[in-house]
Motif scaffolding. Structure first.
Motif, PDB file in Angstrom:
ATOM      1  N   PHE A 184       8.549  20.995 -11.059  1.00  0.00           N
ATOM      2  CA  PHE A 184       9.044  22.335 -10.759  1.00  0.00           C
ATOM      3  C   PHE A 184       8.017  23.408 -11.075  1.00  0.00           C
ATOM      4  O   PHE A 184       7.232  23.293 -12.018  1.00  0.00           O
ATOM      5  CB  PHE A 184      10.318  22.618 -11.572  1.00  0.00           C
ATOM      6  N   GLY A 185       8.064  24.474 -10.294  1.00  0.00           N
ATOM      7  CA  GLY A 185       7.323  25.685 -10.602  1.00  0.00           C
ATOM      8  C   GLY A 185       8.095  26.529 -11.601  1.00  0.00           C
ATOM      9  O   GLY A 185       9.220  26.184 -11.985  1.00  0.00           O
ATOM     10  N   PRO A 186       7.534  27.674 -11.998  1.00  0.00           N
ATOM     11  CA  PRO A 186       8.178  28.528 -13.003  1.00  0.00           C
ATOM     12  C   PRO A 186       9.325  29.355 -12.447  1.00  0.00           C
ATOM     13  O   PRO A 186      10.108  29.928 -13.209  1.00  0.00           O
ATOM     14  CB  PRO A 186       7.044  29.436 -13.471  1.00  0.00           C
ATOM     15  N   LEU A 209      13.799  28.295  -7.634  1.00  0.00           N
ATOM     16  CA  LEU A 209      12.819  27.312  -8.109  1.00  0.00           C
ATOM     17  C   LEU A 209      12.347  26.436  -6.965  1.00  0.00           C
ATOM     18  O   LEU A 209      13.129  26.034  -6.108  1.00  0.00           O
ATOM     19  CB  LEU A 209      13.450  26.426  -9.187  1.00  0.00           C
TER      20      LEU A 209
END
Lengths: 119, 115
Positions: free
Chosen positions: A110-112, A91
């Motif tokens: 956060f990104g996926p 992440l």
């Protein structure tokens, strides 16, 4: 607005191969973090970039792991000679992080994640 | 002993119940406390943050910090099926200069709200 994006979303590789994971932070965010999330271990800090300062690499588990951030924006996490224990979700997070304004500016978005599987 | 302890659950409650999620920590340098919600196959999203002892309320969510006991809680009132997710507590120490505010996470509690 656009959030943190990561690519690829899934990566399957063979043991011993090198992999590169990419993170595009939110535009204007100066701080960028990499974390690893694995079953039974939770989320672990890996590395932190802030502006032009030297990165905080204290969380990298071995010298097979490295990361760079080009132009203060996009970051790449590289894992060399992958091992099965490297299988996890990686992440990336970014924040506005103002040194003067204090920790409340470090709300991390956060990104996926990239799901890495090492066979 | 890990720096942050969180019961992984799973926790299953009926719709409308009050949910209590908790974490304990051992590092007295932690000053900044957060709760993240993570849906399956998604990244964590910030729910609440606080950097003082006491309560902070946001809609159906209340975050509570007790620094003397090194204990934090998240309460969810009138829980909904859409609240079903993994809840992660996170905390960081305040550092000066360009130092990292890296987060130390609990392992997460998986919550299911049953209609």
């Amino acid at each position: 607005g656009a959030g943190v994006s990561q690519s690829p979303s899934n990566k399957v590789t063979e043991k011993g191969k090198d992999v590169e994971l990419r993170c595009d932070p939110i535009s204007g965010h100066t701080a960028l973090y990499w974390y690893r999330q694995s079953l039974g271990q939770g989320l672990e800090f890996l590395i932190y970039f802030q502006g032009n300062s030297a990165p905080d690499k204290s969380g990298l588990p071995s010298d097979r792991f490295s990361a760079e951030r080009t132009g203060g924006s996009v970051s790449t996490l590289t894992i060399q000679r992958t091992q099965q224990e490297d299988s996890a979700v990686y992440l990336c997070a970014s924040s506005t992080r103002s040194r003067l304004a204090g920790p409340h500016t470090d709300t991390q978005y956060f990104g996926p994640g990239t799901r890495l599987t090492v066979l | 002993q890990k720096e942050v302890e969180q019961d992984p659950g799973p926790l299953s409650v009926p719709e409308g119940a009050i949910v209590s999620l908790n974490c304990t920590y051992s590092n007295s340098a932690f000053q900044y406390f957060m709760w993240y919600r993570q849906y399956s196959r998604k990244g964590p999203e910030l729910l609440m943050y606080t950097y003082s002892s006491g309560n902070k309320e946001d809609g159906r969510f209340t975050a509570q910090v007790d620094k003397s006991s090194k204990y934090i809680s998240l309460f969810i009132r009138d829980s909904q099926p859409s609240d079903s997710a993994t809840y992660l507590c996170a905390m960081s120490a305040i550092s000066s200069g360009a130092g990292s505010y890296q987060l130390t996470f609990g392992k997460g509690t998986k919550l299911s709200v049953i209609p």
